[in-house]
Motif scaffolding. Structure first.
Motif, PDB file in Angstrom:
ATOM      1  N   VAL A  85       0.843  -1.194   0.000  1.00  0.00           N
ATOM      2  CA  VAL A  85       0.000   0.000   0.000  1.00  0.00           C
ATOM      3  C   VAL A  85       0.879   1.244   0.000  1.00  0.00           C
ATOM      4  O   VAL A  85       2.025   1.227   0.472  1.00  0.00           O
ATOM      5  CB  VAL A  85      -0.951   0.041   1.214  1.00  0.00           C
ATOM      6  CG1 VAL A  85      -1.768  -1.240   1.308  1.00  0.00           C
ATOM      7  CG2 VAL A  85      -0.198   0.287   2.508  1.00  0.00           C
ATOM      8  N   LEU A  86       0.319   2.298  -0.542  1.00  0.00           N
ATOM      9  CA  LEU A  86       0.937   3.614  -0.468  1.00  0.00           C
ATOM     10  C   LEU A  86      -0.098   4.555   0.136  1.00  0.00           C
ATOM     11  O   LEU A  86      -1.218   4.679  -0.373  1.00  0.00           O
ATOM     12  CB  LEU A  86       1.357   4.121  -1.849  1.00  0.00           C
ATOM     13  CG  LEU A  86       2.011   5.507  -1.859  1.00  0.00           C
ATOM     14  CD1 LEU A  86       3.349   5.476  -1.121  1.00  0.00           C
ATOM     15  CD2 LEU A  86       2.197   6.016  -3.284  1.00  0.00           C
ATOM     16  N   ALA A  87       0.279   5.187   1.243  1.00  0.00           N
ATOM     17  CA  ALA A  87      -0.605   6.136   1.918  1.00  0.00           C
ATOM     18  C   ALA A  87       0.100   7.490   1.981  1.00  0.00           C
ATOM     19  O   ALA A  87       1.314   7.590   1.780  1.00  0.00           O
ATOM     20  CB  ALA A  87      -0.951   5.650   3.321  1.00  0.00           C
ATOM     21  N   ILE A  88      -0.678   8.508   2.249  1.00  0.00           N
ATOM     22  CA  ILE A  88      -0.101   9.849   2.395  1.00  0.00           C
ATOM     23  C   ILE A  88      -0.602  10.459   3.696  1.00  0.00           C
ATOM     24  O   ILE A  88      -1.775  10.308   4.068  1.00  0.00           O
ATOM     25  CB  ILE A  88      -0.460  10.757   1.189  1.00  0.00           C
ATOM     26  CG1 ILE A  88       0.283  12.089   1.291  1.00  0.00           C
ATOM     27  CG2 ILE A  88      -1.971  10.954   1.071  1.00  0.00           C
ATOM     28  CD1 ILE A  88       0.199  12.924   0.035  1.00  0.00           C
ATOM     29  N   GLY A  89       0.308  11.106   4.419  1.00  0.00           N
ATOM     30  CA  GLY A  89      -0.065  11.763   5.661  1.00  0.00           C
ATOM     31  C   GLY A  89      -1.048  12.892   5.403  1.00  0.00           C
ATOM     32  O   GLY A  89      -0.911  13.645   4.433  1.00  0.00           O
ATOM     33  N   GLU A  90      -2.031  13.021   6.309  1.00  0.00           N
ATOM     34  CA  GLU A  90      -3.083  14.021   6.086  1.00  0.00           C
ATOM     35  C   GLU A  90      -3.119  15.076   7.193  1.00  0.00           C
ATOM     36  O   GLU A  90      -2.848  16.247   6.955  1.00  0.00           O
ATOM     37  CB  GLU A  90      -4.430  13.318   5.986  1.00  0.00           C
ATOM     38  CG  GLU A  90      -5.610  14.237   5.705  1.00  0.00           C
ATOM     39  CD  GLU A  90      -6.925  13.495   5.763  1.00  0.00           C
ATOM     40  OE1 GLU A  90      -7.787  13.769   4.917  1.00  0.00           O
ATOM     41  OE2 GLU A  90      -7.106  12.644   6.674  1.00  0.00           O
TER      42      GLU A  90
END
Length: 221
Positions: A85-90
């Motif tokens: 998975v690739l996530a991005i900080g929000e």
């Protein structure tokens, strides 16, 4: 807001990318549940582990209370149930409560807005210049070069504060202190202090041992 909590041996900042290889059963369940949500709601909470490799022991958590939400951007599923998975900080949050009754942590999160961004332009410019010199010094000292080092720093003071925090090679406690800074101005001030300290260290040593380690995301999964 109630979130699944993913403890990691690193600090996630708003705007930072987080690649993860998911193979442990509890986090497979987490990803599967997130995929059942609409795209805009596929978020979980990332908190740094205060000590040790495990996030809790006998029901007692050992994680920092300030973390960052992460939003799934891309998911690759394998036939055996694993995921890349690739996530991005929000957004930053503070854990108001943490449920450790299951093997998959769940927490109630209070969002933490950043303040003083409008009054931090001059300080941000100073930090940006110092960060540029810091990267040059690292490259000269150890031949270090990363493609993201050539990325143009953001103009927005808050975004810059996280960009610099993510790009500095620091101990986990310092990384966490930057995330926990209550305002953009406070984070930029602390980043400038760390940049000056690290620049002085680079001058003393021609090569810093294990300099790459803080850049590699670590997963307890």
């Amino acid at each position: 807001m109630t979130l699944h909590i993913f403890p990691l041996g690193t600090v996630l900042y708003p705007g930072s990318l987080l690649p993860l290889h998911i193979f442990e059963a509890r986090y497979r369940r987490m990803v599967a549940e997130l995929l059942d949500q609409s795209a805009g709601r596929r978020r979980f909470g990332v908190v740094a582990i205060r000590s040790g490799r495990e996030a809790w022991d006998e029901g007692h958590s050992d994680v920092y209370d300030i973390g960052c939400t992460a939003v799934l951007q891309r998911v690759e599923a394998y036939q055996d149930g694993r995921y890349d998975v690739l996530a991005i900080g929000e957004s930053r949050f503070r854990l108001a409560s943490l449920d450790t009754s299951s093997d998959l942590l769940c927490g109630t999160a209070e969002m933490l807005p950043d303040a003083n961004a409008d009054s931090s332009a001059a300080l941000a410019a100073k930090v940006g210049r110092m960060f540029g010199r810091y990267l040059v010094a690292l490259r000269a000292a150890g031949g270090i070069h990363h493609e993201d080092d050539d990325e143009e720093p953001p103009a927005d003071p808050t975004a810059l504060s996280y960009f610099v925090a993510d790009g500095m090679i620091l101990d986990l406690t310092d990384k966490q202190a930057l995330l926990a800074a209550p305002s953009t101005h406070d984070r930029l001030t602390l980043a400038l202090e760390y940049l000056r300290r690290e620049a002085a260290m680079v001058k003393q040593f021609s090569m810093r041992p294990a300099v790459e380690l803080p850049r590699a995301p670590y997963s307890t999964n």
